[in-house]
Design a protein around this motif. Sequence first.
Motif, short mmCIF file in Angstrom:
data_model
loop_
_atom_site.label_atom_id
_atom_site.label_comp_id
_atom_site.label_asym_id
_atom_site.label_seq_id
_atom_site.Cartn_x
_atom_site.Cartn_y
_atom_site.Cartn_z
N ALA A 52 89.38 79.35 7.62
CA ALA A 52 88.70 78.24 8.31
C ALA A 52 88.33 77.13 7.34
O ALA A 52 88.50 75.94 7.63
CB ALA A 52 87.45 78.77 9.03
N ILE A 55 91.60 75.19 6.32
CA ILE A 55 92.15 74.37 7.41
C ILE A 55 91.23 73.18 7.69
O ILE A 55 91.70 72.07 7.96
CB ILE A 55 92.35 75.24 8.66
CG1 ILE A 55 93.47 76.27 8.40
CG2 ILE A 55 92.69 74.39 9.88
CD1 ILE A 55 93.65 77.27 9.52
N TYR A 56 89.92 73.38 7.58
CA TYR A 56 89.01 72.26 7.78
C TYR A 56 89.10 71.26 6.63
O TYR A 56 89.00 70.04 6.84
CB TYR A 56 87.57 72.77 7.91
CG TYR A 56 86.57 71.66 8.14
CD1 TYR A 56 86.49 71.01 9.36
CD2 TYR A 56 85.71 71.26 7.12
CE1 TYR A 56 85.57 69.98 9.56
CE2 TYR A 56 84.79 70.24 7.32
CZ TYR A 56 84.73 69.60 8.54
OH TYR A 56 83.84 68.59 8.74
N ARG A 59 91.81 69.02 7.37
CA ARG A 59 91.45 68.07 8.44
C ARG A 59 90.69 66.87 7.86
O ARG A 59 90.82 65.73 8.33
CB ARG A 59 90.62 68.77 9.50
CG ARG A 59 90.01 67.85 10.58
CD ARG A 59 88.53 67.61 10.30
NE ARG A 59 87.92 66.67 11.19
CZ ARG A 59 87.97 65.35 11.08
NH1 ARG A 59 88.67 64.80 10.12
NH2 ARG A 59 87.35 64.58 11.93
N PRO A 65 91.43 65.63 14.12
CA PRO A 65 90.67 66.85 14.45
C PRO A 65 91.35 67.74 15.48
O PRO A 65 90.78 68.76 15.86
CB PRO A 65 89.36 66.29 15.00
CG PRO A 65 89.77 65.02 15.68
CD PRO A 65 90.92 64.46 14.87
N THR A 68 92.16 71.56 14.28
CA THR A 68 90.96 72.39 14.12
C THR A 68 90.30 72.66 15.46
O THR A 68 89.77 73.76 15.68
CB THR A 68 89.96 71.69 13.17
OG1 THR A 68 89.72 70.35 13.64
CG2 THR A 68 90.50 71.64 11.76
N ARG A 69 90.33 71.68 16.36
CA ARG A 69 89.77 71.91 17.69
C ARG A 69 90.58 72.97 18.44
O ARG A 69 90.01 73.85 19.10
CB ARG A 69 89.76 70.60 18.47
CG ARG A 69 89.19 70.75 19.89
CD ARG A 69 88.97 69.39 20.55
NE ARG A 69 90.20 68.61 20.64
CZ ARG A 69 90.40 67.47 19.99
NH1 ARG A 69 89.46 66.98 19.19
NH2 ARG A 69 91.53 66.79 20.12
N LEU A 72 89.95 76.52 16.82
CA LEU A 72 88.57 77.00 16.71
C LEU A 72 88.38 78.39 17.30
O LEU A 72 87.77 79.26 16.64
CB LEU A 72 87.61 75.99 17.34
CG LEU A 72 86.12 76.38 17.30
CD1 LEU A 72 85.65 76.58 15.86
CD2 LEU A 72 85.27 75.31 17.99
N LEU A 75 89.85 80.88 14.83
CA LEU A 75 89.07 81.01 13.60
C LEU A 75 87.82 81.85 13.84
O LEU A 75 87.44 82.67 12.99
CB LEU A 75 88.69 79.62 13.08
CG LEU A 75 89.86 78.71 12.69
CD1 LEU A 75 89.35 77.32 12.31
CD2 LEU A 75 90.66 79.31 11.55
N ASP A 122 83.97 79.99 5.40
CA ASP A 122 84.53 79.99 6.74
C ASP A 122 83.45 79.76 7.80
O ASP A 122 83.65 79.01 8.76
CB ASP A 122 85.26 81.31 7.01
CG ASP A 122 86.67 81.32 6.45
OD1 ASP A 122 87.02 80.36 5.75
OD2 ASP A 122 87.41 82.28 6.71
N ALA A 125 82.53 76.16 7.76
CA ALA A 125 83.58 75.33 8.33
C ALA A 125 83.60 75.43 9.85
O ALA A 125 83.78 74.43 10.55
CB ALA A 125 84.93 75.75 7.76
N ILE A 129 83.23 72.34 12.47
CA ILE A 129 84.20 72.07 13.53
C ILE A 129 83.51 72.05 14.88
O ILE A 129 83.80 71.20 15.74
CB ILE A 129 85.32 73.13 13.50
CG1 ILE A 129 86.11 73.04 12.19
CG2 ILE A 129 86.27 72.94 14.68
CD1 ILE A 129 87.09 74.17 11.99
#
Length: 594
Positions: A52, A55-56, A59, A65, A68-69, A72, A75, A122, A125, A129
């Motif tokens: 997480a 990956i964030y 972003r 976004p 990540t959205r 989510l 994650l 994580d 993050a 998110i």
Amino acid sequence: MPWAGKHNSINCPAGHHFYEGRWLHDPRYLDDYAVFWFRKGGEPRKYSFWAADAIYARRLVSGDPRLTRELLPDLIANYEAWEKSHLDANGLFWQNDGNDGMEVSIGGSGCRATINSYQYGDALAIARIAEENRQPELARAWRGKANALRQRVETMLWDPDARFFKVLPRGQTTLANVRELHGYTPWYFGLPGPDKSVAWRELMDPQGFYAPFGPTTAEQRHPGFTVAYEGHECQWNGPSWPLATSVTLTALANFLNHDTQDILGPADYWRTFQCYLRSHRFRQLPPPSLTSPSAAPDTASVRLERRETRQPWIDENLNPYNGDWIARTLLQHRRQPPMSAARTTTTRRSVTWSSPVSSGSAPAPMTSSKSTRSSPPAPGTTSASTTSATTAAHSPSSMTGPAPATGAAAVCRCWPTAAASPTRIRGNASRPPSPRPRARLHPETPFAARNPSQTAPPLLAMNPRPFLACLLLAFTRDPALAGESAPIDFRYAPPEWQTAICLPDDPHKSLVDHHGALLYHYRQGGREFGTRISIEVTEDAVWQRQELLSPRVPMVRTFRAGADWLWSRRPSRSRCFRPRSARRRSCCERTAAV
């Protein structure tokens, strides 16, 4: 590889892939790579992995976004799966050192600073998110998880006597008696408070982690420290690992940028980074036990020659004193593929150390004998935990001369000397001098934003090796290896370049080309930019140089000169020094998009 997953993928270095690959202009590769781990057959929990957080972090560079959205829920499910399988009764996460990607370590398995730092990153993050997606309750819950885990790490994994983060074996209340390089992992995620800054004194200490091709994965003063050419080819009880050095460099940058202290400075960061660059060369420098005529008594092994080239190279682990890639050397000698960590058993060897070495004196030899110890010795004892009963080891306390044999084991003395390398290395007892300038490392400046709307085609799984950037950095000329101070060679400079004039968190990145023109509307006209704005004084202006006003000020100055005038241009204003009679002309050039 038998321990790899689908497409020969391994998630252990995937966090590095995202952090370094986030600067790629084409977003399709990492889009597909992120989805692969959760929806296309990847195994995100086979090894420890800060999914997480990585990956964030990507972003933040892309500015998009949507991924990540979309990921989510995956994650969150991944984190909860870690809680079900690896959350100990004490509230900390535990992991086997092999599944941490750090097999055959001195500290061993248990509640480690690595996986707990990953999980802290994580959780934080996921909270961020959730905040971006306007889910305040979810964000509040995950921030609570992160803060609780942070408090446990700082209280339960911190050794106040050794002043370092250590491993806590499961079911025990006493920390392992060794400092290991992964104790710096919490700073990668900004976890520790300023009171833990003292741990960084070990990084530049030759009896701690400092080595010419280091840093070492365990402190060199510990009796269990060794660089072995027997047993498992991938050991974390002394050799240097680029995987761990990358984490340490990022952690050190965070420490220097956010903590007020006088322990380390930018010069120390640069020295550590130079060690990292220096390692990215092909070197096959095996110990005498693998090069002597008796090194290959049968057809199952081969006697190796010593080779050292400027060829860029990256591998698993390397000898921190001469840069030899240990795993490759061993596998070449044995003529075998990498062995599976799951099928490897290790024995222990005790090491008898001589009296402490005083500054400037020659180190005394050490002897080795067989032992069957199953746990690290207590501080002050003379036993060591290594990998094999017949291990040829490189030790910083044995620097020159032939290797003495004691029983079936031999100690190889291979600290570089003047005959072996132009670079002189100090012994264990003397701390290398390092200036302590108080300055702040300038953060990376993101490049131009890209169009994330393209659909990602099916891609081959990425090679689970450290990223190509490491190989590119390896082309840097190293004056220390050459024995001279080499000037910068501009023959390989790019013919054109662009500079971003922005702060790191600016959502829109303005670009200036090497002529000083402002660039806008990428991919909407000729030469890739639809709009180019420049100011001209005369047509025969000759470009002189371009420079940044200050590392902290995003202002570029371009200098052009003529026969009787000199003028400098900035993106925001121009200054012209010329005779009053000279004609001044300005123009705005715009290429219309078709």
